[in-house]
Scaffold this active site. Structure first.
Site, PDB file in Angstrom:
ATOM      1  N   TYR A  68       0.829  -1.217   0.000  1.00 29.12           N
ATOM      2  CA  TYR A  68       0.000   0.000   0.000  1.00 29.12           C
ATOM      3  C   TYR A  68       0.860   1.263   0.000  1.00 29.12           C
ATOM      4  O   TYR A  68       0.663   2.163   0.817  1.00 29.12           O
ATOM      5  CB  TYR A  68      -0.956   0.015   1.197  1.00 29.12           C
ATOM      6  CG  TYR A  68      -1.787  -1.244   1.367  1.00 29.12           C
ATOM      7  CD1 TYR A  68      -2.181  -2.007   0.271  1.00 29.12           C
ATOM      8  CD2 TYR A  68      -2.164  -1.675   2.637  1.00 29.12           C
ATOM      9  CE1 TYR A  68      -2.932  -3.173   0.444  1.00 29.12           C
ATOM     10  CE2 TYR A  68      -2.925  -2.832   2.806  1.00 29.12           C
ATOM     11  CZ  TYR A  68      -3.294  -3.578   1.712  1.00 29.12           C
ATOM     12  OH  TYR A  68      -4.035  -4.723   1.890  1.00 29.12           O
ATOM     13  N   HIS A 134       1.136 -12.191   1.986  1.00 28.97           N
ATOM     14  CA  HIS A 134       0.182 -11.397   1.209  1.00 28.97           C
ATOM     15  C   HIS A 134      -0.142 -11.986  -0.170  1.00 28.97           C
ATOM     16  O   HIS A 134       0.730 -12.117  -1.009  1.00 28.97           O
ATOM     17  CB  HIS A 134       0.755  -9.982   1.048  1.00 28.97           C
ATOM     18  CG  HIS A 134      -0.255  -8.957   0.658  1.00 28.97           C
ATOM     19  ND1 HIS A 134       0.057  -7.612   0.573  1.00 28.97           N
ATOM     20  CD2 HIS A 134      -1.575  -9.041   0.365  1.00 28.97           C
ATOM     21  CE1 HIS A 134      -1.032  -6.938   0.213  1.00 28.97           C
ATOM     22  NE2 HIS A 134      -2.031  -7.797   0.080  1.00 28.97           N
TER      23      HIS A 134
END
Length: 353
Positions: A68, A134
């Protein structure tokens, strides 16, 4: 004094339901803050406002990731000023932000180890309560997740850098495979867009996760922008008929005097077997909206509306499984082809000298 702290904790818990997260010792709020939404902020002012307001109103869980962009470093300007026992923080490893698509994923032992250290340093949080591997479905093979990423996470856990090991991803079947193959104990699963108005596949997998003693966090109740008035972002992998169904559902909710976002969040947060919902909120307004919905009991009328929206617009499959990976591997192939062409061009240039 600790007496006041205990009272403060009690008071914030009354504002929001807290549950024990699976077999962990974590007492976690029903709503969590998804840090992906922070990546558009230039400075930490808005992030600070959101985090402080959330903590004051009973939310104690924040999630982020190196993927992010600058989310971790923005949070790192806020978290060190807050007592460490007041919040639960999760970050991720394996997926990274870069202009070069070939650097997006790296599940190797060393990279995972370094990544965990980097996250803790950027966040200024001493340790991670949960670290997720992830988006495991993008690994070139699941072997690298099983043999390198998870063992690196286990080592970090033994050193006290992370308290709990998790995996995240979109296809639930892939998450299940990783758990079945892993010799490293997995504590938590972060699943997204799988318990929403358009897709409730998570319910089919919940009993299996529970039987294995694995906690489940449900992320993205708005299906990454799909279930909003604005509709999904350009990069979204949903199929055209799903996007059209959502557009019609938004118009229908509007005519019913409510909004698709409200119905979507009510739906995601009203199932007791899915006790934690992670929602991105990039500003205070969005956070207050989320809190208001989570705080209010769902009425019979609300239930009827949720079911109507699901039956009317989201019958059948509205998942986009496999599409994201396909787009990714196409990009990789394009980059590899470019590199190969350049290589041969250079070869021929040098051989004619």
């Amino acid at each position: 004094s600790s007496g006041n702290n205990a009272e403060y904790g009690e008071w914030t818990r009354q504002l929001m339901k807290h549950t024990k997260l699976g077999h962990t010792k974590l007492s976690i709020s029903q709503l969590g803050i998804g840090g992906a939404a922070f990546k558009d902020h230039g400075d930490s002012k808005a992030v600070k406002a959101v985090v402080e307001y959330a903590l004051k109103h009973g939310i104690n869980y924040i999630d982020t990731s190196p993927w992010y962009i600058n989310s971790e470093s923005l949070l790192g300007e806020v978290l060190p000023g807050i007592s460490r026992s007041k919040y639960i923080i999760s970050s991720k490893c394996g997926r990274y932000y870069s202009d070069d698509v070939l650097e997006w994923f790296d599940f190797s032992f060393d990279r995972i180890s370094d990544s965990i250290d980097d996250s803790i340093k950027l966040l200024g949080c001493k340790y991670l309560d949960i670290c997720f591997c992830h988006d495991v479905e993008f690994a070139p093979t699941l072997e690298v997740v099983i043999n390198e990423a998870l063992p690196a996470m286990k080592k970090a856990k033994e050193k006290g850098k992370i308290k709990h090991i998790g995996i995240s991803g979109y296809p639930l079947e892939k998450l299940k495979s990783v758990i079945e193959l892993s010799s490293v104990k997995i504590d938590v699963v972060l699943t997204y867009c799988k318990y929403t108005l358009n897709d409730t596949e998570l319910l089919e997998f919940l009993p299996w996760f529970q039987e294995k003693g694995i906690a489940v966090i449900n992320a993205s109740p708005f299906a990454m922008g799909l279930l909003t008035d604005k509709g999904p972002p350009k990069w979204h992998s949903a199929k055209p008929d799903t996007i059209e169904a959502s557009r019609q559902a938004a118009a229908f909710c509007h005519d019913e005097g409510t909004s698709l976002m409200k119905v979507a969040l009510q739906f995601a947060t009203s199932n007791p077997s899915v006790p934690v919902t992670l929602v991105g909120c990039d500003n205070l307004e969005q956070l207050k909206f989320n809190l208001e919905i989570a705080k209010n009991e769902v009425t019979q009328e609300d239930m009827v509306l949720m079911n109507t929206v699901r039956d009317k617009f989201f019958k059948g499959s509205h998942s986009w499984e496999g599409i994201g990976e396909e787009k990714f591997w196409k990009k990789v192939k394009t980059e590899m082809d470019k590199a190969t062409k350049m290589y041969w061009k250079m070869q021929s240039a040098t051989s004619t000298d």
